[in-house]
Design a protein around this motif. Structure first.
Motif, PDB file in Angstrom:
ATOM      1  N   MET A   1       1.081  -1.569   0.160  1.00  0.00           N
ATOM      2  CA  MET A   1       0.020   0.405  -0.379  1.00  0.00           C
ATOM      3  C   MET A   1       0.674   1.600  -0.089  1.00  0.00           C
ATOM      4  N   PHE A   2       0.677   2.148  -0.986  1.00  0.00           N
ATOM      5  CA  PHE A   2       1.102   3.659  -0.522  1.00  0.00           C
ATOM      6  C   PHE A   2       0.281   4.331  -0.874  1.00  0.00           C
ATOM      7  N   ARG A   3       0.951   5.761   0.125  1.00  0.00           N
ATOM      8  CA  ARG A   3      -0.024   6.519   0.049  1.00  0.00           C
ATOM      9  C   ARG A   3       0.793   8.088   0.315  1.00  0.00           C
ATOM     10  N   THR A   4      -0.532   8.762  -0.367  1.00  0.00           N
ATOM     11  CA  THR A   4       0.747  10.696  -0.521  1.00  0.00           C
ATOM     12  C   THR A   4      -0.683  11.358  -0.495  1.00  0.00           C
ATOM     13  N   ALA A   5       0.227  11.719   0.039  1.00  0.00           N
ATOM     14  CA  ALA A   5      -0.986  13.487   0.244  1.00  0.00           C
ATOM     15  C   ALA A   5      -0.125  15.001  -0.422  1.00  0.00           C
ATOM     16  N   PRO A   6      -0.698  15.880  -0.716  1.00  0.00           N
ATOM     17  CA  PRO A   6      -0.550  16.135  -1.146  1.00  0.00           C
ATOM     18  C   PRO A   6       1.108  17.199  -0.681  1.00  0.00           C
ATOM     19  N   GLY A   7       1.997  17.499  -1.821  1.00  0.00           N
ATOM     20  CA  GLY A   7       3.245  17.990  -1.289  1.00  0.00           C
ATOM     21  C   GLY A   7       3.966  16.647  -0.412  1.00  0.00           C
ATOM     22  N   GLU A   8       3.473  15.392  -0.288  1.00  0.00           N
ATOM     23  CA  GLU A   8       4.517  14.269   0.624  1.00  0.00           C
ATOM     24  C   GLU A   8       5.653  14.149  -0.500  1.00  0.00           C
ATOM     25  N   VAL A   9       5.419  13.433  -2.573  1.00  0.00           N
ATOM     26  CA  VAL A   9       6.145  12.613  -2.897  1.00  0.00           C
ATOM     27  C   VAL A   9       7.393  12.448  -3.355  1.00  0.00           C
ATOM     28  N   ARG A  10       8.250  13.300  -2.298  1.00  0.00           N
ATOM     29  CA  ARG A  10      10.014  13.557  -2.534  1.00  0.00           C
ATOM     30  C   ARG A  10      10.028  12.032  -1.294  1.00  0.00           C
ATOM     31  N   VAL A  11       9.436  12.482  -0.298  1.00  0.00           N
ATOM     32  CA  VAL A  11       9.638  11.076   1.045  1.00  0.00           C
ATOM     33  C   VAL A  11       9.303   9.688   0.526  1.00  0.00           C
ATOM     34  N   LEU A  12       8.309   9.474  -0.240  1.00  0.00           N
ATOM     35  CA  LEU A  12       7.843   8.457  -0.968  1.00  0.00           C
ATOM     36  C   LEU A  12       9.253   8.030  -1.526  1.00  0.00           C
ATOM     37  N   ILE A  13       9.447   8.496  -2.406  1.00  0.00           N
ATOM     38  CA  ILE A  13      10.996   8.895  -3.579  1.00  0.00           C
ATOM     39  C   ILE A  13      12.081   8.397  -3.197  1.00  0.00           C
ATOM     40  N   GLU A  14      12.183   8.794  -2.221  1.00  0.00           N
ATOM     41  CA  GLU A  14      13.317   8.948  -1.523  1.00  0.00           C
ATOM     42  C   GLU A  14      13.774   7.841  -0.425  1.00  0.00           C
ATOM     43  N   ASP A  15      12.466   7.266  -0.003  1.00  0.00           N
ATOM     44  CA  ASP A  15      12.480   5.831   0.815  1.00  0.00           C
ATOM     45  C   ASP A  15      12.149   4.492  -0.169  1.00  0.00           C
ATOM     46  N   TRP A  16      12.020   4.469  -1.454  1.00  0.00           N
ATOM     47  CA  TRP A  16      12.100   3.726  -2.785  1.00  0.00           C
ATOM     48  C   TRP A  16      13.347   2.888  -2.492  1.00  0.00           C
ATOM     49  N   ILE A  17      14.038   4.823  -3.585  1.00  0.00           N
ATOM     50  CA  ILE A  17      14.946   4.465  -3.773  1.00  0.00           C
ATOM     51  C   ILE A  17      16.450   4.025  -2.979  1.00  0.00           C
ATOM     52  N   TYR A  18      16.319   4.341  -1.735  1.00  0.00           N
ATOM     53  CA  TYR A  18      17.285   3.744  -0.972  1.00  0.00           C
ATOM     54  C   TYR A  18      17.063   2.353  -0.352  1.00  0.00           C
ATOM     55  N   ARG A  19      15.974   1.971  -0.339  1.00  0.00           N
ATOM     56  CA  ARG A  19      16.103   0.785   0.117  1.00  0.00           C
ATOM     57  C   ARG A  19      16.829  -0.013  -0.463  1.00  0.00           C
ATOM     58  N   PRO A  20      17.948  -0.689   0.558  1.00  0.00           N
ATOM     59  CA  PRO A  20      18.662  -2.061  -0.319  1.00  0.00           C
ATOM     60  C   PRO A  20      18.216  -2.892  -1.264  1.00  0.00           C
ATOM     61  N   ALA A  21      17.404  -3.287  -1.038  1.00  0.00           N
ATOM     62  CA  ALA A  21      17.195  -4.416  -2.429  1.00  0.00           C
ATOM     63  C   ALA A  21      17.198  -4.102  -3.797  1.00  0.00           C
ATOM     64  N   LEU A  22      17.114  -2.674  -3.880  1.00  0.00           N
ATOM     65  CA  LEU A  22      17.386  -2.087  -5.292  1.00  0.00           C
ATOM     66  C   LEU A  22      18.664  -1.675  -5.179  1.00  0.00           C
ATOM     67  N   ARG A  23      19.192  -1.388  -4.713  1.00  0.00           N
ATOM     68  CA  ARG A  23      21.025  -0.904  -4.771  1.00  0.00           C
ATOM     69  C   ARG A  23      21.465  -2.650  -4.609  1.00  0.00           C
ATOM     70  N   GLU A  24      21.520  -3.139  -3.749  1.00  0.00           N
ATOM     71  CA  GLU A  24      21.737  -4.726  -4.703  1.00  0.00           C
ATOM     72  C   GLU A  24      21.561  -5.019  -5.592  1.00  0.00           C
ATOM     73  N   LEU A  25      20.103  -5.663  -5.892  1.00  0.00           N
ATOM     74  CA  LEU A  25      20.492  -5.878  -7.785  1.00  0.00           C
ATOM     75  C   LEU A  25      20.839  -4.706  -9.218  1.00  0.00           C
ATOM     76  N   VAL A  26      20.861  -3.440  -8.962  1.00  0.00           N
ATOM     77  CA  VAL A  26      21.280  -2.791  -9.514  1.00  0.00           C
ATOM     78  C   VAL A  26      23.124  -3.344  -9.629  1.00  0.00           C
ATOM     79  N   GLU A  27      23.581  -3.184  -8.477  1.00  0.00           N
ATOM     80  CA  GLU A  27      24.705  -3.665  -8.681  1.00  0.00           C
ATOM     81  C   GLU A  27      24.933  -5.203  -9.388  1.00  0.00           C
ATOM     82  N   ALA A  28      23.757  -6.365  -8.949  1.00  0.00           N
ATOM     83  CA  ALA A  28      24.452  -7.721  -9.537  1.00  0.00           C
ATOM     84  C   ALA A  28      24.054  -7.563 -11.006  1.00  0.00           C
ATOM     85  N   PHE A  29      23.586  -6.486 -11.856  1.00  0.00           N
ATOM     86  CA  PHE A  29      23.045  -6.341 -13.103  1.00  0.00           C
ATOM     87  C   PHE A  29      24.662  -5.837 -13.830  1.00  0.00           C
TER      88      PHE A  29
END
Length: 309
Positions: A1-29
């Motif tokens: 579930m994703f929930r965003t009020a007006p003006g809140e999108v940056r933290v959602l993006i920041e949280d998603w981008i910096y989750r460890p599994a994404l970096r691990e997958l990028v580096e695996a490729f």
């Protein structure tokens, strides 16, 4: 579930981008994690993620040949998909919303979305203003017809299937809807009903494409049409129903369009019983939609702070 009020999108993006599994997958490729501020990291990753674009720029709303099933990064991809919110459906966080928007797409995905939305309402979820299906005049693929024709025997377009399904699952509580399908290229197919069992009206919207020479209407086009047609109230709350694999990118697109109107959006994914048990889609499909999230993040206006996932 994703929930965003007006003006809140940056933290959602920041949280998603910096989750460890994404970096691990990028580096695996073989990718190198970019340094710099959030905007730079997003831009670099979005460009790099072409390696995950098995669609080669073609619409996801067509059937593609599946790549080989022997994928050396399968388990890492599934782990990342779970951590990044593309794998496991989650229920709505509230008991009441102003709007429920059921997103269109392939008939194989629309069917479980409409059924899930109807079950939520039957179980007591309250929708105050409108339950809406958002679709397009994309021609149905021949592989969709066995599912679509269960509800719309003469249907030719995505919107035909969506309208018929919503009638089947919501109209049984009220008088029969006056359904009408316009010719492709018009802006909307709509109907509304008011009945004793639901406070909300029921409607469907078929958007015209913002790039008619290139593609059918996409999700963002359907959001724009809904906002234009309904003028949602400031401080209202909209629940979006889609499939889990598409929830993150479709949520970000919604936040970009609904946020300036003062609307808080929440996106949940419906489980698809026809998908493979356990993981759902094949690994390449999850990586493709991770790329979609990166592209949607890059399209955001300079974001502000605060958000919840």
């Amino acid at each position: 579930m994703f929930r965003t009020a007006p003006g809140e999108v940056r933290v959602l993006i920041e949280d998603w981008i910096y989750r460890p599994a994404l970096r691990e997958l990028v580096e695996a490729f073989g990718g190198t994690w970019p340094e710099g501020d959030l905007e730079h990291v997003v831009a670099e990753l979005a460009e790099w993620s072409k390696i995950w674009d098995y669609r080669s720029g073609k619409s996801r709303l067509i059937f593609h040949d599946n790549p080989a099933k022997d994928d050396p990064h399968a388990e890492l991809t599934y782990r990342a998909a779970e951590e990044l919110g593309l794998l496991n459906p989650t229920p709505p966080s509230k008991n009441e919303y102003d709007y429920m928007l059921i997103l269109g797409g392939l008939a194989t995905g629309v069917e479980p979305r409409v059924k899930y939305a109807a079950q939520l309402v039957e179980d007591g979820l309250k929708i105050r203003i409108q339950i809406a299906g958002l679709g397009s005049y994309r021609p149905l693929h021949q592989k969709e017809l066995p599912i679509s024709h269960k509800y719309a025997p003469d249907g030719r377009y995505e919107i035909d299937h969506l309208v018929a399904m919503m009638a089947a699952f919501f109209a049984d509580q009220r008088e029969s809807p006056d359904l009408r399908t316009e010719e492709p290229g018009t802006t909307a197919t709509t109907w509304e009903m008011n009945g004793p069992d639901l406070e909300a009206s029921v409607a469907a919207y078929a958007a015209a494409s913002s790039q008619p020479n290139k593609r059918s209407a996409n999700t963002a086009d359907t959001y724009e049409l809904f906002v234009k047609s309904t003028a949602p109230e400031d401080r209202s709350k909209a629940l979006l129903i889609t499939s889990a694999i598409y929830a993150p990118y479709q949520h970000l697109d919604a936040a970009k369009i609904f946020g300036p109107k003062g609307v808080t959006v929440e996106t949940v994914g419906a489980a698809d019983p026809r998908r493979r048990a356990g993981h759902g889609h094949l690994p390449h499909a999850y990586r493709q939609e991770m790329r979609s999230v990166l592209l949607s993040s890059r399209r955001q206006d300079p974001p502000n702070r605060k958000c919840s996932t």
